[in-house]
Design a protein around this motif. Structure first.
Motif, mmCIF file in Angstrom:
data_model
loop_
_atom_site.group_PDB
_atom_site.id
_atom_site.type_symbol
_atom_site.label_atom_id
_atom_site.label_comp_id
_atom_site.label_asym_id
_atom_site.label_seq_id
_atom_site.Cartn_x
_atom_site.Cartn_y
_atom_site.Cartn_z
ATOM 1 N N ILE A 60 0.832 -1.211 0.045
ATOM 2 C CA ILE A 60 -0.079 -0.006 0.107
ATOM 3 C C ILE A 60 0.861 1.194 -0.275
ATOM 4 C CG2 ILE A 60 -1.704 1.243 1.317
ATOM 5 C CD1 ILE A 60 -2.701 -1.573 2.513
ATOM 6 N N GLY A 61 0.497 2.201 -0.731
ATOM 7 C CA GLY A 61 1.308 3.651 -0.981
ATOM 8 C C GLY A 61 1.326 3.970 -1.988
ATOM 9 N N SER A 62 2.196 5.299 -2.271
ATOM 10 C CA SER A 62 2.437 6.018 -3.595
ATOM 11 C C SER A 62 3.710 5.362 -3.923
ATOM 12 C CB SER A 62 2.321 7.262 -3.311
ATOM 13 O OG SER A 62 2.617 8.088 -4.601
ATOM 14 N N LEU A 63 3.803 4.903 -5.124
ATOM 15 C CA LEU A 63 4.805 3.971 -5.673
ATOM 16 C C LEU A 63 5.404 4.660 -7.030
ATOM 17 C CD1 LEU A 63 3.110 0.651 -4.971
ATOM 18 C CD2 LEU A 63 4.831 1.608 -3.528
ATOM 19 N N GLY A 64 6.628 5.082 -7.029
ATOM 20 C CA GLY A 64 7.150 5.357 -8.180
ATOM 21 C C GLY A 64 7.534 4.583 -9.198
ATOM 22 N N TYR A 65 7.334 4.640 -10.466
ATOM 23 C CA TYR A 65 7.852 3.973 -11.737
ATOM 24 C C TYR A 65 8.419 4.901 -12.673
ATOM 25 C CZ TYR A 65 3.690 5.154 -14.215
ATOM 26 O OH TYR A 65 2.701 5.630 -15.074
ATOM 27 N N HIS A 66 9.052 4.144 -13.582
ATOM 28 C CA HIS A 66 9.641 4.908 -14.693
ATOM 29 C C HIS A 66 9.909 3.903 -15.838
ATOM 30 C CE1 HIS A 66 13.286 2.647 -13.446
ATOM 31 N NE2 HIS A 66 13.916 3.029 -14.602
ATOM 32 N N ASP A 67 10.134 4.508 -17.210
ATOM 33 C CA ASP A 67 10.484 3.726 -18.546
ATOM 34 C C ASP A 67 11.785 3.575 -18.280
ATOM 35 O OD1 ASP A 67 11.093 3.026 -20.809
ATOM 36 O OD2 ASP A 67 9.806 4.082 -21.772
#
Length: 81
Positions: A60-67
């Motif tokens: 649970i939470g705000s999860l960062g992602y990228h390309d």
């Protein structure tokens, strides 16, 4: 969450931060091509136009992602209970 590449350019969704991919618990680019690959937030490969990759978030939470192939492209996924 399902990531679908609708562009002509390959895309590689993965946990932030570039290049380690370690922001999501247990994830790491070092685990690509290992037995743990199915449990990490990392496609571990570029997706061509029309291809998809899915991941089930258990944290649970705000999860960062990228390309990974274009690190200036990034975002956040909010997972709620």
């Amino acid at each position: 969450v399902t990531f679908r590449n609708e562009s002509a350019r390959e895309t590689w969704p993965a946990s932030a931060m570039h290049p380690s991919h370690t922001s999501y618990p247990g994830s790491s680019i070092k685990k690509c091509e290992s037995e743990e690959m199915m449990n990490i937030f990392d496609a571990c490969i570029g997706l061509r136009q029309g291809e998809e990759w899915s991941f089930v978030f258990n944290e649970i939470g705000s999860l960062g992602y990228h390309d990974h192939l274009n690190p200036s492209m990034f975002g956040k996924i909010s997972v709620e209970e």
